[in-house]
Design an enzyme around this catalytic site. Structure first.
Site, PDB file in Angstrom:
ATOM      1  CE  LYS A 173      33.519  44.157  41.319  1.00 22.41           C
ATOM      2  NZ  LYS A 173      32.247  44.113  40.605  1.00 22.41           N
TER       3      LYS A 173
HETATM    4  C1  5RP Z   1      33.575  44.786  35.867  1.00 25.73           C
HETATM    5  C2  5RP Z   1      32.877  44.678  37.137  1.00 25.73           C
HETATM    6  C3  5RP Z   1      32.030  43.458  37.396  1.00 25.73           C
HETATM    7  O1  5RP Z   1      30.909  43.855  38.079  1.00 25.73           O
HETATM    8  C4  5RP Z   1      32.857  42.511  38.186  1.00 25.73           C
HETATM    9  O2  5RP Z   1      33.844  41.964  37.423  1.00 25.73           O
HETATM   10  C5  5RP Z   1      32.086  41.551  39.102  1.00 25.73           C
HETATM   11  O3  5RP Z   1      31.661  40.492  38.521  1.00 25.73           O
HETATM   12  P1  5RP Z   1      32.352  39.062  38.509  1.00 25.73           P
HETATM   13  O4  5RP Z   1      32.109  38.453  39.869  1.00 25.73           O
HETATM   14  O5  5RP Z   1      31.607  38.378  37.414  1.00 25.73           O
HETATM   15  O6  5RP Z   1      33.831  39.226  38.250  1.00 25.73           O
HETATM   16  O7  5RP Z   1      32.963  45.513  37.997  1.00 25.73           O
HETATM   17  O8  5RP Z   1      34.268  45.964  35.803  1.00 25.73           O
END
Ligand code: 5RP
Length: 260
Positions: A173
């Site tokens: 991610k």
């Molecule tokens: C933080 C994360 C959060 O889940 C991530 O930031 C996703 O959320 P957003 O779309 O609010 O940024 O992994 O470490």
């Protein structure tokens, strides 16, 4: 790939189109009671029917999510720091694989901080988690590029994402950036994008659309869904972009803006 690992991955990335809409509500593990997540039971329950999986911590899962909801769980298993610290990178593994199994997690998630002073710690933690996950058939999602220090451009993100994949992550991610194809094309495993800070709905849908068009396997989106004025409409619109190929404009006009 081992059957169990493959099977769990298929609960997250849907085999019909190899795409996914993950709903991220794990922010509290370092941000505390984030806007929109003050009362998770109330705000998140209506969204569960529309997300392909839910990314969260064990404390929220055990106390706020109905065990019969039937949604695949991506369990946040790293932590150890808070937004009160300047440097967010000092994380360790906070949940045993045994507990992840007990919670029936479909995957576990950990952050790594490439270029930070705790870079090595994160990578070694990821490697250990992958080994543990392989023992039980549980895939690991590596989260990269959280924090303020690094420029989130294709050069940095492709480096960070590739290191996560080389270390054994099954999904990575990261954030969307210009030249995002470079990030995806140099990564051997599926890449999903975070939504980031709340923006306008059309802008968030545009981000999802561009990410998919440039090869992302989907989104792992939080604030742009649960902080939206119409969170159910927003997740439906994101789903329409990711799984049905609608443009951001189409999804905004025909899904987000429907009167309900
Ligand atoms: C933080 C994360 C959060 O889940 C991530 O930031 C996703 O959320 P957003 O779309 O609010 O940024 O992994 O470490």
């Amino acid at each position: 790939m081992d059957y169990g690992l493959k099977n769990r991955l298929s609960r997250i990335i849907k085999p019909k189109d190899n795409k996914t809409v993950m709903l991220a509500i794990d922010h509290g593990y370092f941000m505390g009671p984030t806007a929109g997540l003050e009362n998770i039971k109330r705000s998140i329950a209506p969204l569960l029917n529309y997300a392909d999986s839910l990314m969260l911590t064990r404390g929220i899962l055990r106390n706020q999510i109905d065990a019969g909801a039937g949604i695949p769980i991506v369990l946040r298993v790293s932590g150890g720091t808070s937004i009160l610290k300047d440097d967010l990178s000092d994380e360790d593994i906070t949940v045993s694989m045994e507990d992840a199994v007990r919670l029936n997690a479909s995957a576990v998630a950990l952050s790594i901080f490439i270029g930070s002073k705790n870079e090595k710690q994160g990578i070694i933690n990821l490697a250990r988690l992958v080994d543990e996950g392989n023992r039980y058939g549980i895939p690991v999602l590596a989260v990269t590029a959280v924090g303020r220090e690094m420029t989130r451009d294709a050069r940095y993100l492709s480096l960070a994402v590739r290191i996560a994949a080389e270390t054994g992550a099954s999904i990575v991610k990261t954030y969307y950036c210009d030249d995002f194809e470079r990030v995806v094309n140099t990564c051997p495993v599926p890449v999903v994008v975070a939504g980031g800070k709340k923006t306008g709905e059309e802008e968030a849908l545009e981000l999802a659309y561009n990410a998919i068009k440039r090869g992302a396997a989907g989104v792992d989106m939080g604030r742009n869904i649960f902080q939206s004025e119409k969170p159910v409409n927003m997740i439906k619109a994101v789903k329409a972009v990711v799984h049905k190929g609608l443009t951001a404009e189409e999804a905004y006009n025909t899904v987000y803006n429907i009167i309900k």
